[in-house]
Design an enzyme around this catalytic site. Structure first.
Site, PDB file in Angstrom:
ATOM      1  N   GLY A  54      45.964 136.522  13.732  1.00  0.00           N
ATOM      2  CA  GLY A  54      46.772 137.247  12.753  1.00  0.00           C
ATOM      3  C   GLY A  54      46.040 137.636  11.470  1.00  0.00           C
TER       4      GLY A  54
ATOM      5  N   LYS B  17      63.003 137.535   5.772  1.00  0.00           N
ATOM      6  CA  LYS B  17      62.746 138.984   5.883  1.00  0.00           C
ATOM      7  C   LYS B  17      64.002 139.794   6.170  1.00  0.00           C
ATOM      8  CE  LYS B  17      57.942 138.777   6.848  1.00  0.00           C
ATOM      9  NZ  LYS B  17      56.838 138.722   7.758  1.00  0.00           N
TER      10      LYS B  17
ATOM     11  N   ASN C 269      59.384 142.963   3.924  1.00  0.00           N
ATOM     12  CA  ASN C 269      58.402 141.931   3.555  1.00  0.00           C
ATOM     13  C   ASN C 269      57.831 142.167   2.159  1.00  0.00           C
ATOM     14  OD1 ASN C 269      56.613 144.072   4.069  1.00  0.00           O
ATOM     15  ND2 ASN C 269      55.015 142.654   4.720  1.00  0.00           N
TER      16      ASN C 269
ATOM     17  N   SER D 223      47.859 134.411   1.442  1.00  0.00           N
ATOM     18  CA  SER D 223      48.114 135.601   0.610  1.00  0.00           C
ATOM     19  C   SER D 223      47.656 135.396  -0.838  1.00  0.00           C
ATOM     20  CB  SER D 223      49.589 135.984   0.646  1.00  0.00           C
ATOM     21  OG  SER D 223      49.904 136.512   1.909  1.00  0.00           O
TER      22      SER D 223
ATOM     23  N   SER E 296      62.496 136.585  17.918  1.00  0.00           N
ATOM     24  CA  SER E 296      63.312 137.758  17.573  1.00  0.00           C
ATOM     25  C   SER E 296      63.655 137.760  16.083  1.00  0.00           C
ATOM     26  CB  SER E 296      64.580 137.784  18.431  1.00  0.00           C
ATOM     27  OG  SER E 296      65.280 136.559  18.296  1.00  0.00           O
TER      28      SER E 296
ATOM     29  N   GLY F 233      62.057 138.380  11.823  1.00  0.00           N
ATOM     30  CA  GLY F 233      61.604 139.517  11.028  1.00  0.00           C
ATOM     31  C   GLY F 233      60.313 140.133  11.531  1.00  0.00           C
ATOM     32  N   ALA F 234      59.309 139.314  11.824  1.00  0.00           N
ATOM     33  CA  ALA F 234      58.017 139.856  12.276  1.00  0.00           C
ATOM     34  C   ALA F 234      58.145 140.493  13.656  1.00  0.00           C
ATOM     35  CB  ALA F 234      56.961 138.753  12.285  1.00  0.00           C
TER      36      ALA F 234
END
Ligand code: NAP
Length: 286
Positions: free
Chosen positions: A252, A70, A91, A21, A130, A132-133
């Site tokens: 991704g 998240k 996010n 990022s 299971s 945040g994403a």
């Protein structure tokens, strides 16, 4: 140039060393000529609240939130966008003039971006993890009208909580990773999505590892599309074994750019984000 008026954006998570990022966002910031800089803040799980409270007091304009915060970020916000409320995961945070946070979720749109042109309506899918994403991925698959969305997770209590939050959607079901039923689910699945960090660079597991171990994958077949949300490394062990089986694979990196562009737009109110510049910056690195 960084000067005394420069403000900053940051990614906060644990770990963050794998993240592209900063590379991607700083390329876009430079192209747009903004007096901003984007960097990564590694944060221990117990320090999250302290760090977030401190950032409110200095010239931070906004944050991206990653693993494992998240869901925690949800409780910090004064104002939450409808999509973040829907999935109960945030996010992206933006600071308001009165030192409060507004939060949104750009992962749902980011997740859908690389699969938006595939006809998935009525198809069967599996989501691994299971967290945040996974919440964003499930919402994305609901939007794309898949008929079966099976969430497979190692953690019974997290899975129960997750399924409770999606209880209004008949297509969403769950199963623990050690259930033998997973063989049939994998065999029948048109799309499998990995949202666990297994295979991610610098995650405290072996990069050669597969989510839930090698045996879990024995019934995978070539008709299945395998989508790994991990982008660093670009080709995880899961994508490598899936490609060998003849599966279509998706990494991704497209999701990374799509969600990042939406976050930058949320912080700056700029509509036209230079996604090609962002893509180029990460492709150079990967
Ligand atoms: P998270 O909220 O911490 O969730 C991680 C999930 O993986 C949890 O369900 C966790 O289970 C499970 N998990 C962790 N370690 C595991 C293990 N050893 N075996 C099996 N399951 C395990 O993290 P997140 O924010 O959802 O992020 C997950 C991954 O998605 C990360 O690799 C992140 O980089 C990637 N991601 C990529 C993009 C992109 O733009 N491409 C966007 C978002 C996320 P427990 O609940 O039992 O701990």
């Amino acid at each position: 140039m960084i000067d005394s008026k420069t403000s900053f954006l940051a990614l906060i998570g644990n770990p963050v060393e794998h993240s592209l990022s900063p590379i991607m966002q700083n390329a876009a910031i430079k192209f747009l000529g903004l007096n901003l800089v984007y960097f990564a803040i590694p944060c221990k799980n117990d320090d999250f609240q302290i760090v977030i409270d401190g950032l409110k007091k200095i010239n931070c304009k906004g944050l991206n939130i990653t693993i494992p915060f998240k869901e925690k970020a949800f409780n910090l916000c004064e104002e939450i966008s409808p999509i973040a409320k829907k999935v109960k995961a945030i996010n992206t945070l933006k600071i308001n003039h009165n030192e409060t946070w507004s939060g949104t979720n750009t992962d749902v749109d980011g997740f859908k971006y690389p699969i938006k042109d595939i006809n998935l309506s009525g198809k069967k899918s599996i989501i691994l993890g299971s967290g945040g994403a996974a919440r964003s991925a499930v919402q994305g698959l609901i939007d794309l009208q898949l008929s079966d969305i099976h969430v497979i997770s190692r953690n019974e209590s997290n899975l129960k909580k997750f399924l409770k939050d999606f209880k209004n959607f008949k297509s969403v079901r769950g199963c623990q990773a050690d259930n033998r039923k997973t063989d049939d689910l994998i065999n029948d699945s048109d799309l499998i999505i990995n949202t666990t960090p297994i295979g991610m660079k610098n995650f405290n597991s072996n990069e050669e590892e597969l989510p839930f171990g090698k045996n879990f994958w024995r019934s995978l077949n070539s008709k299945t599309i395998v989508y790994d949300l991990i982008y660093n490394p670009r080709f995880t062990e899961l994508l490598k074994i899936s490609e060998k089986k003849g599966c279509q694979i998706i990494d991704g990196s497209e999701m990374l750019v799509a969600q990042g562009a939406k976050s930058l737009s949320y912080w700056t109110d700029i509509k036209d984000i230079p996604t090609e510049i962002m893509k180029k910056a990460i492709n150079k690195y990967l």
